[in-house]
Design a protein around this motif. Structure first.
Motif, PDB file in Angstrom:
ATOM      1  N   ASN A 341       0.828  -1.208   0.000  1.00  0.00           N
ATOM      2  CA  ASN A 341       0.000   0.000   0.000  1.00  0.00           C
ATOM      3  C   ASN A 341       0.862   1.258   0.000  1.00  0.00           C
ATOM      4  N   ILE A 342       1.940   1.244   0.791  1.00  0.00           N
ATOM      5  CA  ILE A 342       2.829   2.408   0.832  1.00  0.00           C
ATOM      6  C   ILE A 342       3.471   2.644  -0.528  1.00  0.00           C
ATOM      7  N   VAL A 343       3.967   1.566  -1.134  1.00  0.00           N
ATOM      8  CA  VAL A 343       4.611   1.682  -2.449  1.00  0.00           C
ATOM      9  C   VAL A 343       3.608   2.145  -3.497  1.00  0.00           C
ATOM     10  N   SER A 344       2.382   1.632  -3.423  1.00  0.00           N
ATOM     11  CA  SER A 344       1.355   2.015  -4.397  1.00  0.00           C
ATOM     12  C   SER A 344       1.006   3.491  -4.260  1.00  0.00           C
ATOM     13  N   ASN A 345       0.908   3.984  -3.009  1.00  0.00           N
ATOM     14  CA  ASN A 345       0.616   5.408  -2.798  1.00  0.00           C
ATOM     15  C   ASN A 345       1.722   6.289  -3.388  1.00  0.00           C
ATOM     16  N   ILE A 346       2.969   5.875  -3.159  1.00  0.00           N
ATOM     17  CA  ILE A 346       4.092   6.664  -3.684  1.00  0.00           C
ATOM     18  C   ILE A 346       4.065   6.666  -5.215  1.00  0.00           C
ATOM     19  N   TYR A 347       3.796   5.503  -5.798  1.00  0.00           N
ATOM     20  CA  TYR A 347       3.820   5.391  -7.249  1.00  0.00           C
ATOM     21  C   TYR A 347       2.659   6.161  -7.893  1.00  0.00           C
ATOM     22  N   GLN A 348       1.450   6.081  -7.276  1.00  0.00           N
ATOM     23  CA  GLN A 348       0.265   6.691  -7.888  1.00  0.00           C
ATOM     24  C   GLN A 348       0.169   8.198  -7.618  1.00  0.00           C
ATOM     25  N   HIS A 349       0.598   8.624  -6.439  1.00  0.00           N
ATOM     26  CA  HIS A 349       0.358  10.011  -6.046  1.00  0.00           C
ATOM     27  C   HIS A 349       1.639  10.827  -5.889  1.00  0.00           C
ATOM     28  N   GLY A 350       2.805  10.186  -5.899  1.00  0.00           N
ATOM     29  CA  GLY A 350       4.036  10.899  -5.618  1.00  0.00           C
ATOM     30  C   GLY A 350       4.679  11.518  -6.844  1.00  0.00           C
ATOM     31  N   ASP A 351       5.504  12.508  -6.575  1.00  0.00           N
ATOM     32  CA  ASP A 351       6.315  13.130  -7.627  1.00  0.00           C
ATOM     33  C   ASP A 351       7.590  12.301  -7.744  1.00  0.00           C
ATOM     34  N   LEU A 352       7.647  11.458  -8.783  1.00  0.00           N
ATOM     35  CA  LEU A 352       8.729  10.494  -8.916  1.00  0.00           C
ATOM     36  C   LEU A 352      10.041  11.131  -9.350  1.00  0.00           C
ATOM     37  N   THR A 353      10.027  12.401  -9.598  1.00  0.00           N
ATOM     38  CA  THR A 353      11.284  13.080  -9.948  1.00  0.00           C
ATOM     39  C   THR A 353      12.056  13.497  -8.711  1.00  0.00           C
ATOM     40  N   LYS A 354      11.428  13.373  -7.556  1.00  0.00           N
ATOM     41  CA  LYS A 354      12.088  13.768  -6.315  1.00  0.00           C
ATOM     42  C   LYS A 354      12.275  12.533  -5.433  1.00  0.00           C
ATOM     43  N   PRO A 355      13.371  12.485  -4.665  1.00  0.00           N
ATOM     44  CA  PRO A 355      13.679  11.286  -3.885  1.00  0.00           C
ATOM     45  C   PRO A 355      12.676  11.054  -2.748  1.00  0.00           C
ATOM     46  N   VAL A 356      12.585   9.798  -2.350  1.00  0.00           N
ATOM     47  CA  VAL A 356      11.751   9.385  -1.215  1.00  0.00           C
ATOM     48  C   VAL A 356      12.677   9.116  -0.032  1.00  0.00           C
ATOM     49  N   PHE A 357      12.369   9.708   1.106  1.00  0.00           N
ATOM     50  CA  PHE A 357      13.177   9.511   2.316  1.00  0.00           C
ATOM     51  C   PHE A 357      12.586   8.361   3.118  1.00  0.00           C
ATOM     52  N   VAL A 358      13.425   7.368   3.470  1.00  0.00           N
ATOM     53  CA  VAL A 358      13.002   6.208   4.256  1.00  0.00           C
ATOM     54  C   VAL A 358      13.977   6.060   5.420  1.00  0.00           C
ATOM     55  N   SER A 359      13.440   5.973   6.628  1.00  0.00           N
ATOM     56  CA  SER A 359      14.306   5.835   7.806  1.00  0.00           C
ATOM     57  C   SER A 359      13.801   4.703   8.691  1.00  0.00           C
ATOM     58  N   GLY A 360      14.745   4.047   9.355  1.00  0.00           N
ATOM     59  CA  GLY A 360      14.429   3.000  10.329  1.00  0.00           C
ATOM     60  C   GLY A 360      15.170   3.267  11.619  1.00  0.00           C
ATOM     61  N   SER A 361      14.455   3.232  12.756  1.00  0.00           N
ATOM     62  CA  SER A 361      15.077   3.522  14.051  1.00  0.00           C
ATOM     63  C   SER A 361      14.321   2.794  15.151  1.00  0.00           C
ATOM     64  N   VAL A 362      14.922   2.769  16.316  1.00  0.00           N
ATOM     65  CA  VAL A 362      14.306   2.134  17.486  1.00  0.00           C
ATOM     66  C   VAL A 362      14.256   3.153  18.622  1.00  0.00           C
ATOM     67  N   HIS A 363      13.082   3.387  19.162  1.00  0.00           N
ATOM     68  CA  HIS A 363      12.932   4.174  20.382  1.00  0.00           C
ATOM     69  C   HIS A 363      11.596   3.825  21.036  1.00  0.00           C
ATOM     70  N   ASN A 364      11.550   4.036  22.346  1.00  0.00           N
ATOM     71  CA  ASN A 364      10.369   3.668  23.152  1.00  0.00           C
ATOM     72  C   ASN A 364       9.997   2.205  22.971  1.00  0.00           C
ATOM     73  N   ASN A 365      11.050   1.339  22.812  1.00  0.00           N
ATOM     74  CA  ASN A 365      10.849  -0.106  22.695  1.00  0.00           C
ATOM     75  C   ASN A 365      10.007  -0.479  21.477  1.00  0.00           C
ATOM     76  N   HIS A 366      10.080   0.328  20.421  1.00  0.00           N
ATOM     77  CA  HIS A 366       9.347   0.069  19.181  1.00  0.00           C
ATOM     78  C   HIS A 366      10.277   0.278  17.980  1.00  0.00           C
ATOM     79  N   LEU A 367      10.036  -0.517  16.949  1.00  0.00           N
ATOM     80  CA  LEU A 367      10.702  -0.306  15.664  1.00  0.00           C
ATOM     81  C   LEU A 367       9.870   0.687  14.862  1.00  0.00           C
ATOM     82  N   HIS A 368      10.490   1.790  14.460  1.00  0.00           N
ATOM     83  CA  HIS A 368       9.802   2.826  13.693  1.00  0.00           C
ATOM     84  C   HIS A 368      10.368   2.854  12.270  1.00  0.00           C
ATOM     85  N   ILE A 369       9.460   2.705  11.310  1.00  0.00           N
ATOM     86  CA  ILE A 369       9.833   2.824   9.897  1.00  0.00           C
ATOM     87  C   ILE A 369       9.008   3.964   9.308  1.00  0.00           C
TER      88      ILE A 369
END
Length: 423
Positions: A341-369
């Motif tokens: 769903n995330i990839v589909s939203n980016i592909y259908q609604h995003g401006d593909l000429t500009k980069p997509v920022f993706v981050s992964g981190s851990v805080h508050n005992n949770h994995l955040h993407i």
């Protein structure tokens, strides 16, 4: 008009008070009778004899004559309640006579008065003694009767009130059962007072809630069944459209306008297929029939998988702050559906000429993407589709949450999975 429960409690108080009062009167009168008739006569006689012996010792030590009333009247008993009224040969002055008379007036009909022989210096004389009894036993008996009557009042009042207290606790326990979710439970109805009416009201309310919930569940189930049937019915003609439209585009001769029309039909057909699939997914997931296979997954692996799905059609600016030992528990297929769903939203609604920022981190005992991408101008529905609702539900059953946010032309999605070391 006073409530029935209040009148019952007042009745309990009155009955308990009357019974305890009767008990007090019986105990006090019986105790007084026993003390006056059986206990005090013997006790007072012994004290009088003992005090008379002390008086004899006083007379002997001071060589007092039977006519020396001034010396006689100056003697005071240790107990303070024995009086020498007169001797057979004493001649008292008027003041001494008054003093003796006052002492005699202190005596009651129940006090003890005896004549005992006393050896004076001049002769042995029958001396009249008056023993004024102490009220200690009477006061003790009065206090005892008060205590017993008070305890009886408390016991009777509590015994009568205990049934009401037990019923209040039973109602409280029934309410706790209803709060736990068992709306089919009925509180027992007892009596005809306000407590019974309270239990009746709670039962009626819980029954009404239960019926409403059952009706809502039935309506939801019916709507899901209708969605499933409609989705299957719609999917069949869409499949036919999807098969024939490419053939029509390849057929000749077609004008430019005709090809454009066919491509628009093809795009809308694909959108309809996507929506139908989302409806089916929604129906299956929210019905609880979706099998949930939980396994231990590497946070870094699923993070790199998301990047791998985005990178083929747009530049990815990644920030990976995950160590290899970061683990989560979840269903891989369901998480993959969220990524789709995330990839589909980016592909259908995003401006593909500009980069997509993706981050992964851990805080508050949770994995955040988190993903952030620039949307094309005029896009307003991103993050509000049925697919987004499904993604949020999938994160919810994993014990996490998913947030969508659009600020200006930047769209952000954030997933939070609770960390897990073992299943």
């Amino acid at each position: 008009m006073k409530s029935k429960l209040r009148l019952e409690i007042i009745g309990y108080v009155v009955i308990s008070f009357v019974v305890s009062l009767i008990c007090f009167l019986i105990l006090s009168n019986v105790g007084r009778y026993v003390i006056d008739r059986h206990i005090e006569p013997n006790r007072n006689h012994k004290i009088l004899v003992a005090e008379a012996q002390l008086f004899q010792q006083y007379v002997t030590e001071n060589s007092i004559a039977s006519t020396d009333w001034e010396a006689i009247s100056s003697w005071v008993s240790l107990e303070g309640n024995l009086f020498v009224l007169h001797t057979a040969t004493s001649q008292k002055s008027e003041a001494e006579s008054t003093k003796s008379d006052n002492a005699h007036d202190k005596g009651k009909s129940s006090d003890l008065q005896e004549n005992l022989p006393i050896q004076f210096q001049d002769a042995t004389v029958e001396t009249n003694f008056l023993f004024v009894k102490s009220n200690l036993l009477q006061r003790t008996m009065f206090a005892f009767a008060c205590v017993i009557s008070a305890l009886l009042f408390i016991a009777m009042f509590y015994h009568r009130l205990k049934k009401k207290l037990d019923y209040i606790l039973e109602i409280e326990s029934g309410i706790a059962i209803l709060e736990s979710g068992d709306l089919g439970y009925q509180i027992p109805q007892k009596g005809t007072d306000e407590l019974n009416r309270l239990a009746t009201s709670v039962n009626v309310m819980s029954k009404s809630f239960n019926e409403r919930i059952l009706a809502e569940q039935q309506a939801i189930q019916t709507s899901r069944e209708i969605i499933t049937e409609l989705s299957h019915d719609i999917r069949t003609p869409l499949t036919i459209f999807s098969g024939y439209i490419p053939l029509l585009l390849e057929s000749k001769p077609l004008s430019v306008i005709q090809k454009e029309y066919l491509r628009q039909i093809e795009n809308k057909t694909e959108q309809m297929k996507t929506r139908v699939n989302e409806l089916l997914d929604y129906s299956v997931l929210f019905s609880g029939k979706q099998k949930y296979d939980q396994e231990l997954l590497s946070g870094e692996t699923i993070f790199m998988q998301l990047i791998g799905e985005i990178s083929p059609f747009v530049t990815v600016d990644q920030q990976n702050m995950l160590s290899p030992d970061v683990k989560i528990a979840g269903d891989y297929q369901l998480i993959a559906r969220v990524f789709d769903n995330i990839v589909s939203n980016i592909y259908q609604h995003g401006d593909l000429t500009k980069p997509v920022f993706v981050s992964g981190s851990v805080h508050n005992n949770h994995l955040h993407i988190e993903t952030r991408n620039t949307v094309r101008s005029g896009e307003t529905v991103i993050g509000k589709s049925l697919g987004s609702t499904i993604c949020q539900y999938i994160l919810q059953i994993h014990g996490g949450k998913m947030l969508f946010e659009k600020q200006g032309d930047i769209f952000k999605s954030e997933m939070a999975f609770p960390l897990c070391d073992k299943i």
